[in-house]
Design an enzyme around this catalytic site. Structure first.
Site, mmCIF file in Angstrom:
data_model
loop_
_atom_site.group_PDB
_atom_site.id
_atom_site.type_symbol
_atom_site.label_atom_id
_atom_site.label_comp_id
_atom_site.label_asym_id
_atom_site.label_seq_id
_atom_site.Cartn_x
_atom_site.Cartn_y
_atom_site.Cartn_z
ATOM 1 N N GLN A 104 0.838 -1.199 0.000
ATOM 2 C CA GLN A 104 0.000 0.000 0.000
ATOM 3 C C GLN A 104 0.878 1.255 0.000
ATOM 4 O O GLN A 104 0.366 2.370 -0.086
ATOM 5 C CB GLN A 104 -0.895 0.011 1.243
ATOM 6 C CG GLN A 104 -1.830 -1.183 1.338
ATOM 7 C CD GLN A 104 -2.565 -1.225 2.673
ATOM 8 O OE1 GLN A 104 -2.027 -1.661 3.683
ATOM 9 N NE2 GLN A 104 -3.783 -0.756 2.679
ATOM 10 N N HIS A 122 -1.259 1.118 -4.605
ATOM 11 C CA HIS A 122 -1.696 2.518 -4.632
ATOM 12 C C HIS A 122 -0.819 3.389 -5.517
ATOM 13 O O HIS A 122 -0.863 4.613 -5.422
ATOM 14 C CB HIS A 122 -1.756 3.077 -3.209
ATOM 15 C CG HIS A 122 -2.804 2.411 -2.362
ATOM 16 N ND1 HIS A 122 -2.812 2.473 -0.994
ATOM 17 C CD2 HIS A 122 -3.883 1.664 -2.707
ATOM 18 C CE1 HIS A 122 -3.855 1.783 -0.529
ATOM 19 N NE2 HIS A 122 -4.505 1.279 -1.549
#
Ligand SMILES: [Zn+2]
Length: 284
Positions: A104, A122
């Site tokens: 992430q 992300h």
């Protein structure tokens, strides 16, 4: 229900018992590299929540503030290097039983440490995309462009998450925010902002990797963001064993067979050092 375990012993046994581990990592892997995280040990915001995509697109002041802070925070962010957690994951991949690492984080530090089977869920902060024409540039090049457009601009930044920095609002007002050189459109780092979805292809690639895995390890994430938590749910629904290493509670604690409280770098380094995962006995 998770079993609290302060040592790396239980984790070492867990790692040794699996052949194709899917790892999901978060901010707790990069805090030791000097990149702050967003949330405290209760999973609550430590600070003002980050910019929402809707405000970034529609509010000129939000756009200007975002880029002023990002500009000020970039020298420190880009100077951060991989830490113990990143090195441990790279060594684990080399040992052969870590099949995929989904992060992430937007700092690129897993790859810099030598991990190759990585999905940047992300995105990456070092890529910039134009929201108008789709043109791409590097963040390094854009930093130079912003310096040229703001020759006298100075701020005294305090580092914040994701290359952001806390600076005086009065200073922000004088910052000239960048625009696309081709079409004049808004520029955005190619990361998933709050309020945005992970691109479908990227999610499907990560989901396919999870389907090939025999266990899930979460490291350094409170799992408060659904795009990460949904992998824990998918793993749970598929009956995969789940282990979590994190400092503080996470949204997935009730779904994990093993929970280790602590710093990811410290815990994982110890767990991998106490045994060679590539030579460990199979659980069957
Ligand atoms: Zn453009």
């Amino acid at each position: 229900m998770a079993t609290p375990d302060a040592s790396g012993d239980a984790l070492q046994r867990w790692i040794a018992g699996h052949r194709r581990v899917f790892a999901l990592t978060g901010a707790g892997c990069s805090t030791a590299s000097g990149i702050p995280d967003y949330r405290d040990e209760q999973g609550e915001w430590k600070r003002r929540p980050p910019v929402m995509i809707q405000a970034f697109r529609s509010d000129e002041a939000v756009y200007q503030r975002y880029w002023a802070r990002a500009y000020a925070g970039w020298p420190r962010f880009s100077a951060a290097g991989p830490g113990a957690a990143h090195a441990a994951f790279a060594a684990w991949e080399a040992a052969g039983t870590l099949s995929m690492l989904v992060t992430q984080n937007v700092d690129g530090l897993h790859r810099r440490a030598g991990s190759t089977a990585v999905i940047d869920l992300h995105g990456r902060l070092d890529d910039v995309v134009c929201l108008g024409c789709g043109d791409r540039t590097t963040r390094t090049a854009l930093q130079t462009t912003m310096t040229d457009a703001n020759p006298a601009w100075q701020a005294t930044p305090v580092a914040a998450p994701d290359g952001d920095a806390d600076i005086d609002p009065a200073v922000i007002a004088s910052f000239v925010a960048p625009r696309c050189a081709r079409c004049g459109g808004l520029l955005k780092p190619d990361v998933v902002f709050f309020g945005e979805n992970v691109p479908g292809e990227r999610f499907e690639a990560a989901k396919a990797a999870l389907a090939q895995a025999d266990a899930l390890l979460v490291a350094g994430s409170s799992l408060m963001v659904y795009s990460g938590f949904r992998f824990v749910r998918l793993a749970h629904e598929a009956g995969l064993p789940i282990a979590i290493v994190n400092r503080g509670r996470t949204r997935g604690d009730d779904l994990a067979a093993l929970k280790v409280e602590g710093d990811v770098g410290t815990v994982l380094t110890a767990a991998l050092a106490t045994g060679d995962p590539s030579c460990a006995p199979s659980p069957q």
